[in-house]
Design a protein around this motif. Structure first.
Motif, short mmCIF file in Angstrom:
data_model
loop_
_atom_site.label_atom_id
_atom_site.label_comp_id
_atom_site.label_asym_id
_atom_site.label_seq_id
_atom_site.Cartn_x
_atom_site.Cartn_y
_atom_site.Cartn_z
N ASP A 133 6.37 1.53 5.81
CA ASP A 133 4.92 1.69 5.97
C ASP A 133 4.53 1.90 7.43
OD1 ASP A 133 4.72 1.10 3.20
OD2 ASP A 133 4.78 -1.05 3.68
N GLU A 164 -1.72 0.49 11.49
CA GLU A 164 -2.62 1.10 12.46
C GLU A 164 -3.67 0.06 12.85
OE1 GLU A 164 -4.47 4.12 10.15
OE2 GLU A 164 -2.54 4.95 9.51
N VAL A 220 -4.95 -1.40 9.35
CA VAL A 220 -4.55 -0.70 8.12
C VAL A 220 -3.04 -0.82 7.96
CG1 VAL A 220 -4.42 1.55 6.95
CG2 VAL A 220 -6.41 0.99 8.36
N GLY A 252 -5.91 6.24 0.71
CA GLY A 252 -6.99 5.28 0.99
C GLY A 252 -7.39 4.40 -0.18
N THR A 294 2.10 -1.89 -0.39
CA THR A 294 2.89 -1.89 0.85
C THR A 294 4.13 -2.75 0.68
OG1 THR A 294 1.62 -3.77 1.68
CG2 THR A 294 0.86 -1.57 2.33
N ARG A 312 -0.50 1.10 5.81
CA ARG A 312 -0.56 2.29 4.98
C ARG A 312 0.81 2.58 4.37
NH1 ARG A 312 -4.59 5.95 5.14
NH2 ARG A 312 -5.26 5.35 7.24
N LEU A 364 -3.44 0.01 2.22
CA LEU A 364 -3.89 1.24 1.57
C LEU A 364 -2.75 2.15 1.13
CD1 LEU A 364 -6.71 2.34 4.07
CD2 LEU A 364 -6.99 1.07 1.91
N SER A 365 -3.01 2.94 0.12
CA SER A 365 -2.14 4.06 -0.21
C SER A 365 -2.41 5.18 0.80
CB SER A 365 -2.43 4.54 -1.63
OG SER A 365 -3.73 5.11 -1.66
N LEU A 366 -1.60 6.23 0.72
CA LEU A 366 -1.81 7.37 1.63
C LEU A 366 -3.21 7.95 1.46
CD1 LEU A 366 1.39 9.62 1.70
CD2 LEU A 366 0.33 8.39 3.59
#
Ligand code: AOF
Ligand code: ZN
Length: 331
Positions: free
Chosen positions: A323, A326, A283, A154, A167, A285, A150-152
Motif C-alpha cells: 500500500d 499519504e 490516507v 477512494g 489495506t 491507499r 481507501l481503495s484506489l
C-alpha cells in the motif's frame, strides 16, 4: 535541534494537555550533557529533566529547546529560571510558546539574564509537531487528523459493508501508531455498530498509549442503538450526542485534548470537511478497485465549483508493503 525534535516526537499523544517538548543540553565544549522530552502526562517539563542529567556540566553550556521555556510558576518553578540558575550561556529555541502565561516572556527572561538566545531554528518542524497544542491554545479547537483507508478509487467498503481488509497489515499497523500519537479518537455510531472496533494501540512494546474514545451519534433510530452497545461493551468510551462536530471538538479542547484522530465512515468525514475541521488527512491507499457501487470514503458535497473543494498540500508519501501512505495538510 533535530535531536531535540526527534525526542519530542516520541511524546506525541502522551503529554497532553501539555505540548511535547524536547531539550538537549550541551556542555561548554559542545558535548551532549543531557537530553529529555516532556514526561508522560505533561510533567516534569523537558528542560528540568535535561538539566538534572547535565548537572554542573550545564554551566557555560547551551540549551537547545523545541519550544520557548515556560515563564510561569507551575507545580515547580519556571523552566526559564531553571536554565538561568544552571548557568546556561546560550539558548537555541525553535519557536515561541503560545500559552499566554509565557508567550515571549520566557525568551525575554533568558535575554535579561544575559543568555544569548536564538529563536526560530527549525521553526516550521517544531510548530507542525505541536500543531495540536498551538491550535488548542490559540483557537480553542484541537488539531484533527482524518484517517482514511481507501481503495484506489477512494472507496472504504463494498455496497454490502464488507471492508476487512482493504489495506494490508503494514498499513494497519501504521494506523495503530496514529492512534498512539492521538489524545482522543473520534468516531461515529455507524462505524462502531458495523465494525465493533476496539480502537486500541496494538504495537509490540507499547502500552498506555490508547487514546480516549468518543462516539458521535444522532437521534435517528439506527444511531440510538449505540447507547446500549457502548454501555454494555466499552467501558470508558464517551457518547457524544448530536451531529455538531465543532461543538464536540470545542468541548474536547476545553478539556485539554490537543490531538484528535477521526476514524469513521463517509458521513462523519463529510461533516468534518463541511465544518472545516480537518487539519490533516492520512490516507492508506490499497491497490484494489471497488467500483462505483462501493461506499465512498467521504460523503456527498454537491459542489458546483472546484473552488469549493477543501484543499490540502502533500506532506509525505510512503510505501507500506503493498500500500501507500499519504499525508496531506490543510493548504
Ligand atoms: C516548557 N517545557 O517541556 C513543556 C512546556 O501546567 P504546567 O505548569 O506543566 O505548564 C504547562 C504549560 O507549560 C503549557 O501550557 C506550555 O505553555 C508549557 N509547556 N514548557 O518549558 C516543557 N511541556
Ligand atoms: Zn517549563
Amino acid at each position: 535541534m533535530r535531536v531535540a525534535l526527534g525526542r519530542a516526537r516520541r511524546g506525541l499523544g502522551l503529554t497532553g494537555p501539555n505540548p511535547t517538548v524536547g531539550c538537549v543540553i550541551l556542555d561548554p565544549q559542545g558535548r551532549v550533557a543531557g537530553q529529555a522530552r516532556t514526561a508522560d502526562g505533561g510533567r516534569p517539563h523537558a528542560e528540568t529533566q535535561a538539566l538534572a542529567q547535565a548537572g554542573e556540566r550545564a554551566r557555560g553550556g547551551t540549551a537547545i529547546v523545541t519550544l520557548e521555556p515556560c515563564a510561569h510558576e507551575g507545580e515547580t518553578g519556571p523552566c526559564a529560571n531553571a536554565l538561568i540558575s544552571a548557568g546556561i550561556a546560550h539558548a537555541v529555541i525553535a519557536t515561541t510558546d503560545p500559552d499566554p502565561r509565557t508567550a515571549g516572556a520566557g525568551i525575554e527572561r533568558l535575554r535579561a539574564a544575559g543568555i544569548s538566545t536564538e529563536v526560530g531554528v527549525l521553526e516550521a518542524e517544531a510548530r507542525a509537531l505541536n500543531a495540536g497544542f498551538i491550535k488548542r491554545v490559540t483557537q480553542g479547537l484541537p488539531h484533527l487528523t482524518l484517517k482514511l483507508g481507501l481503495s484506489l478509487d477512494g472507496k472504504i467498503a463494498l455496497a454490502n459493508g464488507a471492508s476487512q481488509w482493504i489495506t494490508g497489515a503494514e498499513a494497519r499497523q501504521r494506523g495503530h501508531r496514529l492512534r498512539a500519537q492521538a489524545d482522543f479518537l473520534l468516531t461515529g455510531a455507524k462505524t462502531v455498530l458495523k465494525d465493533e472496533p476496539r480502537f486500541t494501540v496494538r504495537i509490540a512494546g507499547i502500552s498506555g498509549a490508547d487514546p480516549a474514545v468518543g462516539v458521535v451519534y444522532d437521534a435517528d433510530r439506527a444511531d440510538q442503538d449505540i447507547v446500549g452497545w457502548v454501555n454494555q461493551h466499552r467501558s470508558g468510551w464517551r457518547l457524544l450526542p448530536g451531529w455538531d462536530f465543532s461543538a464536540h471538538l470545542r468541548a474536547l479542547a476545553a478539556e485539554g485534548y490537543n490531538r484528535v484522530l477521526a476514524e469513521a465512515g463517509g458521513g462523519v468525514a463529510r461533516a468534518l470537511f463541511v465544518e472545516d475541521l480537518v487539519d490533516e488527512i492520512v490516507v492508506f491507499r490499497a491497490g484494489k478497485v471497488l467500483g462505483g457501487d462501493a461506499r465512498d470514503g467521504v460523503g456527498l458535497f454537491g459542489f458546483t465549483d472546484l473552488a469549493q473543494a477543501p484543499h490540502f498540500g502533500r506532506v509525505d508519501v510512503l510505501a507500506l508493503g503493498p500500500d501507500v501512505m499519504e499525508v496531506w495538510r490543510r493548504a
